[in-house]
Design an enzyme around this catalytic site. Structure first.
Site, PDB file in Angstrom:
ATOM      1  N   HIS A 148       0.840  -1.205   0.000  1.00 14.57           N
ATOM      2  CA  HIS A 148       0.000   0.000   0.000  1.00 14.57           C
ATOM      3  C   HIS A 148       0.876   1.256   0.000  1.00 14.57           C
ATOM      4  CE1 HIS A 148      -3.088  -2.699   2.226  1.00 14.57           C
ATOM      5  NE2 HIS A 148      -3.587  -2.482   1.024  1.00 14.57           N
ATOM      6  N   ARG A 182      -2.226  -6.159  -8.916  1.00 13.95           N
ATOM      7  CA  ARG A 182      -1.157  -7.130  -8.678  1.00 13.95           C
ATOM      8  C   ARG A 182      -1.179  -8.273  -9.676  1.00 13.95           C
ATOM      9  NH1 ARG A 182      -3.063  -7.309  -2.582  1.00 13.95           N
ATOM     10  NH2 ARG A 182      -4.928  -6.980  -3.820  1.00 13.95           N
ATOM     11  N   LYS A 210     -18.775  -6.547   6.633  1.00 20.04           N
ATOM     12  CA  LYS A 210     -17.464  -7.184   6.478  1.00 20.04           C
ATOM     13  C   LYS A 210     -16.820  -7.415   7.840  1.00 20.04           C
ATOM     14  CE  LYS A 210     -13.681  -6.496   3.183  1.00 20.04           C
ATOM     15  NZ  LYS A 210     -13.145  -5.605   2.154  1.00 20.04           N
ATOM     16  N   SER A 216      -3.018  -7.811   2.195  1.00 16.87           N
ATOM     17  CA  SER A 216      -3.448  -7.796   3.598  1.00 16.87           C
ATOM     18  C   SER A 216      -3.930  -9.187   4.008  1.00 16.87           C
ATOM     19  CB  SER A 216      -4.566  -6.775   3.805  1.00 16.87           C
ATOM     20  OG  SER A 216      -4.084  -5.473   3.608  1.00 16.87           O
TER      21      SER A 216
HETATM   22  P1  ADP Z   1      -9.868  -3.826  -0.379  1.00 16.56           P
HETATM   23  O1  ADP Z   1     -10.449  -4.267   0.908  1.00 16.56           O
HETATM   24  O2  ADP Z   1     -10.659  -2.774  -1.091  1.00 16.56           O
HETATM   25  O3  ADP Z   1      -9.381  -4.925  -1.299  1.00 16.56           O
HETATM   26  P2  ADP Z   1      -7.135  -3.455   0.385  1.00 16.56           P
HETATM   27  O4  ADP Z   1      -6.777  -2.704   1.624  1.00 16.56           O
HETATM   28  O5  ADP Z   1      -6.922  -4.924   0.398  1.00 16.56           O
HETATM   29  O6  ADP Z   1      -8.594  -3.028   0.053  1.00 16.56           O
HETATM   30  O7  ADP Z   1      -6.345  -2.876  -0.869  1.00 16.56           O
HETATM   31  C1  ADP Z   1      -6.505  -1.538  -1.264  1.00 16.56           C
HETATM   32  C2  ADP Z   1      -5.831  -1.315  -2.605  1.00 16.56           C
HETATM   33  O8  ADP Z   1      -4.437  -1.521  -2.472  1.00 16.56           O
HETATM   34  C3  ADP Z   1      -6.277  -2.228  -3.744  1.00 16.56           C
HETATM   35  O9  ADP Z   1      -6.380  -1.460  -4.922  1.00 16.56           O
HETATM   36  C4  ADP Z   1      -5.165  -3.194  -3.890  1.00 16.56           C
HETATM   37  O10 ADP Z   1      -5.046  -3.644  -5.240  1.00 16.56           O
HETATM   38  C5  ADP Z   1      -3.981  -2.318  -3.512  1.00 16.56           C
HETATM   39  N1  ADP Z   1      -2.859  -3.135  -3.070  1.00 16.56           N
HETATM   40  C6  ADP Z   1      -2.862  -3.975  -2.039  1.00 16.56           C
HETATM   41  N2  ADP Z   1      -1.658  -4.592  -1.915  1.00 16.56           N
HETATM   42  C7  ADP Z   1      -0.875  -4.099  -2.914  1.00 16.56           C
HETATM   43  C8  ADP Z   1       0.461  -4.340  -3.353  1.00 16.56           C
HETATM   44  N3  ADP Z   1       1.219  -5.250  -2.747  1.00 16.56           N
HETATM   45  N4  ADP Z   1       0.926  -3.647  -4.413  1.00 16.56           N
HETATM   46  C9  ADP Z   1       0.122  -2.763  -5.044  1.00 16.56           C
HETATM   47  N5  ADP Z   1      -1.149  -2.504  -4.696  1.00 16.56           N
HETATM   48  C10 ADP Z   1      -1.656  -3.156  -3.651  1.00 16.56           C
END
Ligand code: ADP
Length: 162
Positions: free
Chosen positions: A17, A90, A41, A128
């Protein structure tokens, strides 16, 4: 002023992130990292804990804000005057999911554009979900977590990881 919202659960925030936000900084005047609150959720970490971590990581960036919102992301964008969403890609399953959401947000949000950055290879395996599995399994999640966050402060509803 170009304002982008980076929406997510950040349960918890990962170095993936952070990399995304840092790479997007030159593209926007302001980026708001916003935790979407979805009452249906189940999260591992409490909302307040996730917000605290976001502040610990991003407060030192003058062009990054931290916030949270309920209901539709597109309505939140309108409320704060953001014309852009920021998301990361990703892999192909991210693409399939994000494509539909982006098209919907474009309609619901009156032309709001989603800007996608492809994950750097060294971060594309980090999610995550994986980090939560590592924490629940009792392994060390430090390599995937921003250095501003202390692993000792990981607390969830059900357990504490020392
Ligand atoms: P959600 O619950 O909406 O999936 P996340 O917190 O998991 O939210 O992810 C938020 C954003 O961060 C998403 O667009 C996801 O693709 C991006 N993201 C998460 N991990 C990575 C990473 N390792 N590299 C690039 N983008 C990421």
């Amino acid at each position: 002023m170009k304002i982008a919202v980076f929406p997510g659960s950040f349960d918890p925030i990962t170095i993936g992130h952070v990399d995304l936000v840092r790479r997007a900084l030159p593209l926007f005047d302001k980026i708001i990292v916003a935790v979407g609150i979805n009452s249906t959720k189940k999260y591992l970490f409490e909302h307040d804990q996730r917000m605290k971590w976001l502040h610990q990581v991003f407060d030192k960036y003058p062009n990054v804000g931290v916030d949270s919102f309920t209901n539709l992301t597109a309505h939140y964008c309108k409320k704060i005057g953001a014309n852009y969403l920021l998301r990361g890609l990703r892999n192909a399953s991210d693409f399939d999911y994000e494509k539909t959401i982006s098209q919907l947000n474009h309609i619901v949000g009156d032309g709001i554009e989603t800007v996608f950055l492809i994950a750097q290879p060294e971060f594309s395996h980090i999610s995550s979900t994986i980090v939560r599995e590592i924490i629940i399994g009792g392994a060390d999640a430090t390599p995937f977590i921003p250095s501003e966050i202390s692993i000792g402060s990981f607390q969830s509803r059900n357990f504490e990881v020392k």
